[in-house]
Design a protein around this motif. Sequence first.
Motif, short mmCIF file in Angstrom:
data_model
loop_
_atom_site.label_atom_id
_atom_site.label_comp_id
_atom_site.label_asym_id
_atom_site.label_seq_id
_atom_site.Cartn_x
_atom_site.Cartn_y
_atom_site.Cartn_z
N THR A 57 64.04 49.90 -28.86
CA THR A 57 64.44 51.28 -29.51
C THR A 57 64.68 52.44 -28.54
OG1 THR A 57 62.28 52.04 -29.72
CG2 THR A 57 63.11 50.81 -31.61
N ASP A 58 65.01 52.22 -27.23
CA ASP A 58 65.45 53.36 -26.16
C ASP A 58 66.49 53.78 -26.45
OD1 ASP A 58 65.29 54.83 -23.99
OD2 ASP A 58 65.44 53.01 -22.58
N LYS A 59 66.36 55.37 -26.77
CA LYS A 59 67.54 56.15 -26.78
C LYS A 59 67.92 56.86 -25.96
CE LYS A 59 66.45 56.07 -31.35
NZ LYS A 59 67.13 56.09 -32.88
N ARG A 60 67.82 56.54 -24.60
CA ARG A 60 68.23 57.20 -23.36
C ARG A 60 69.63 57.29 -23.43
NH1 ARG A 60 65.48 54.04 -18.47
NH2 ARG A 60 66.10 52.45 -19.85
N LYS A 61 70.35 58.57 -23.09
CA LYS A 61 71.68 58.63 -23.02
C LYS A 61 72.35 57.80 -21.90
CE LYS A 61 74.97 62.47 -22.52
NZ LYS A 61 75.01 64.14 -22.50
N GLN A 62 73.62 57.24 -22.23
CA GLN A 62 74.27 56.31 -21.36
C GLN A 62 75.66 56.94 -21.40
OE1 GLN A 62 73.09 53.72 -19.36
NE2 GLN A 62 71.21 54.57 -20.06
N SER A 63 76.41 56.69 -20.38
CA SER A 63 77.70 57.06 -20.35
C SER A 63 78.69 55.79 -20.35
CB SER A 63 78.13 57.98 -19.30
OG SER A 63 77.80 59.10 -19.29
N LEU A 64 79.66 55.46 -21.36
CA LEU A 64 80.37 54.36 -21.48
C LEU A 64 81.90 54.93 -21.35
CD1 LEU A 64 78.60 52.35 -24.19
CD2 LEU A 64 78.43 52.00 -21.58
N TYR A 65 82.70 54.29 -20.75
CA TYR A 65 84.14 54.61 -20.40
C TYR A 65 84.98 53.74 -21.06
CZ TYR A 65 82.19 57.89 -17.48
OH TYR A 65 81.16 58.75 -16.84
N PHE A 66 85.88 54.06 -21.92
CA PHE A 66 86.74 53.35 -22.83
C PHE A 66 88.22 53.78 -22.55
CE2 PHE A 66 83.85 50.86 -25.28
CZ PHE A 66 82.65 51.60 -25.46
N PRO A 67 89.14 53.07 -22.58
CA PRO A 67 90.44 53.35 -22.75
C PRO A 67 90.62 54.20 -23.67
CG PRO A 67 90.42 50.89 -22.33
CD PRO A 67 89.25 51.60 -22.55
N GLU A 68 91.59 54.99 -23.61
CA GLU A 68 91.90 56.24 -24.88
C GLU A 68 92.35 55.58 -26.18
OE1 GLU A 68 91.70 59.52 -26.66
OE2 GLU A 68 91.21 59.26 -24.39
N SER A 69 93.19 54.45 -26.06
CA SER A 69 93.37 53.84 -27.35
C SER A 69 92.22 52.86 -28.12
CB SER A 69 94.59 53.01 -27.06
OG SER A 69 94.37 52.02 -26.13
N MET A 70 91.49 52.55 -27.21
CA MET A 70 90.29 51.76 -27.55
C MET A 70 89.27 52.80 -28.41
SD MET A 70 87.60 49.11 -26.00
CE MET A 70 89.08 48.26 -25.33
#
Length: 79
Positions: free
Chosen positions: A18-31
């Motif tokens: 249940t860890d709610k630490r902030k993460q950054s994920l990078y996706f292609p714009e269309s995805m």
Amino acid sequence: MANDKDSISNLRTESSKTDKRKQSLYFPESMLQEIKEEAARLDRSLSWVVQRAWKISRLEIKKLPSVNEVDGGEDDDEG
């Protein structure tokens, strides 16, 4: 003091589900746009959609070979 450290370590392990630490994920714009549209359609958050996608696809992803298992050295980085 070692017991305190062990307790903290165990607590972190138990609460990791249940860890709610902030993460950054990078996706292609269309995805990202597709994910946003599905989130709106489902009236859910982007996070919820990505988490569900992972749960649904993780067994298929585990079937993919690791970098060390791929033969032929046909990596994208090599040219």
